[in-house]
Design an enzyme around this catalytic site. Structure first.
Site, short mmCIF file in Angstrom:
data_model
loop_
_atom_site.label_atom_id
_atom_site.label_comp_id
_atom_site.label_asym_id
_atom_site.label_seq_id
_atom_site.Cartn_x
_atom_site.Cartn_y
_atom_site.Cartn_z
N LYS A 225 -45.30 120.28 24.34
CA LYS A 225 -46.57 120.56 25.01
C LYS A 225 -47.72 119.86 24.31
O LYS A 225 -48.54 119.16 24.94
CB LYS A 225 -46.81 122.08 25.02
CG LYS A 225 -48.21 122.51 25.37
CD LYS A 225 -48.57 122.18 26.81
CE LYS A 225 -49.94 122.77 27.16
NZ LYS A 225 -50.34 122.44 28.53
N CYS B 238 -57.70 122.02 28.13
CA CYS B 238 -56.39 121.71 27.52
C CYS B 238 -56.45 120.59 26.49
O CYS B 238 -56.07 120.78 25.34
CB CYS B 238 -55.38 121.36 28.62
SG CYS B 238 -54.93 122.77 29.66
#
Length: 464
Positions: A221, A277
């Site tokens: 991720k 993010c």
């Protein structure tokens, strides 16, 4: 399957709704009673295209429900997703207090049946074992015996504005864990998506499933988002060189993007990346590297380049307008990307602050923000209801967010309302020649300014 999703922020709500779409029975839990009441009425607390409609249809079908009762969620489920927020702290590390509270809470409500507990929140590398320990502490607090459960890492790769599509049509599904039983249960959960039963093109091959250990799944991720952020910073650095040598970064990006090793995505030069993010994940990966004695110079350079890039449009405004004090600047768009109302770490916020510091008046129009509540970050901004109102009296416009609406405006009508028709294209999304023909002085990012069309003059003989 019976699923509980704890946390109904962006990731949790979209995940819950999409799992309900694929036929699972989903109970979403949140400790915000007002928010839960809103969702129970079929309204989403966040903006995402198509989300309200899917919420309502799955609720009517009995596949999706909402509650504040964590015990009911744990009791309901075979699989429990932890999808609470992990915002960045000033140090760059993630604030995992919500994850800690939820993990312990799950432990206090385990009822003896086997559960798969899934980390969907973006958590620091190594959190899988930590979550397991927290669940066990919750079990011990209630004086219970150890019940059967396993922890799986299942990172999300959603893009705001296309999150439903990304969930139902993912590039890959990553599952990290040490239990074959848990991994198999997760594969069964995702089988409709893996087999593309909800895909726009069901003829595509099955979605790849990457099975790893917990730490590798967590690293995937961070590495994915950090790579994409670095790729954007790279093309922005190239654009800044193009500005100095007269090259066109859009042509450069096309040329290098055709190389299969590079690819064309995330090569659009502009004012840089933002949102919830990229900044958080890059900062968290740098913080993790520092914890283990590594400096991560490439990531630091990507962050520095991005920070500087945000203020490039202000420099370009100074080049064409000289003194900005007393000037009126209009911003087309405010959110960090189109199709979202998210202002978190949006480049617009830094641009506004710098313009205000230099004495400029700032106006703005954003399709989602102009008619709503006035966010605190926009205290010094006049929000208007449309592009023409925005252009009225402006000394320059800046394209900050490349909303589709802005790509087909009647720019000729905007020039008539402006003091000086100048357009700073902060996303290189507009057609320079069309803007010049409409009467604008066009300034892009790493793009040569088009030559204004010549005006034919007719010489007439004067009789003496």
């Amino acid at each position: 399957m019976k699923v509980c999703v704890i946390g109904t922020g962006y990731v949790g709500l979209v995940t819950g709704v999409c799992l309900a779409v694929t036929g699972h029975s989903v109970l979403c839990i949140d400790n915000n009673a007002a928010k839960v009441k809103l969702m129970q009425s079929g309204q989403s607390p966040i903006y995402e295209p198509g989300l309200d409609e899917l919420m309502q249809s799955t609720m009517q079908a009995g596949q999706l429900s909402f509650s504040t009762d964590l015990a009911a969620g744990v009791d309901h489920s075979d699989i429990i997703f932890i999808a609470v927020g992990t915002p960045a702290l000033p140090t760059g590390e993630s604030d995992t207090r919500a994850v800690e509270a939820v993990a312990r809470g799950i432990g206090t409500h385990l009822n003896g049946g086997y559960k798969v507990i899934v980390n969907k929140s973006t958590v620091p590398i190594g959190s899988g074992d930590w979550v397991k320990q927290l669940v066990l502490e919750g079990v011990a607090e209630q004086g219970q015996s150890i019940t059967g459960f396993d922890v799986v890492s299942n990172p999300e790769f959603l893009r705001e504005g296309s999150a439903i599509y990304d969930t139902l049509n993912p590039d890959r599904i990553v599952l990290g864990g040490n239990s074959e039983t848990a991994i198999q249960q997760m594969q069964d959960l995702y089988l409709p998506i893996i087999q593309r039963q909800c895909a726009e093109d069901p003829a595509l091959p099955p979605v790849p499933v990457v099975v790893t250990d917990l730490a590798s799944a967590e690293m995937i991720k961070y590495a994915a988002n950090s790579f994409l952020a670095t790729k954007i910073s790279f093309i922005n650095e190239v654009a800044n060189i193009c500005d100095r040598v007269g090259a066109d970064v859009t042509q450069v990006a096309k040329g290098i993007g055709l190389d299969s090793r590079i690819g064309p995505k995330f090569l659009q030069a502009g004012i840089g990346w933002g949102g919830s993010c990229f900044p958080k994940d890059v900062a968290a990966l740098m913080h993790t590297a520092a914890d283990y004695g590594y400096n991560a110079p490439l990531l630091k350079a990507a962050v520095t380049t991005n920070r500087n890039q945000r203020l490039l449009v202000v420099e370009k405004l100074q080049q064409v307008l000289k003194i900005l004090k007393g000037k009126t600047i209009g911003l087309l768009g405010l959110t960090f990307k189109p199709n979202t109302d998210d202002l978190r770490d949006a480049p617009a916020i830094d641009i506004i602050a710098q313009l205000h510091r230099l004495g400029a008046k700032v106006k703005a129009y954003d399709p989602l923000l102009s008619s709503g509540a006035h966010p605190a970050d926009l205290d010094h901004v006049e929000l208007v209801a449309g592009p023409v109102s925005l252009a009225m009296g402006c000394d320059a416009l800046v394209l900050v967010t490349d909303w589709q609406e802005f790509l087909s405006l009647d720019y000729g009508s905007l020039t008539e309302a402006m003091q000086t028709p100048i357009m700073i294209d902060g996303r290189n999304a507009l057609e320079p020649k069309a803007l010049v023909q409409a009467g604008f002085q066009y300034v892009g990012i790493g793009r040569p300014a088009p030559v204004p069309p010549k005006i034919d003059t007719v010489q007439t003989a004067v009789a003496v």
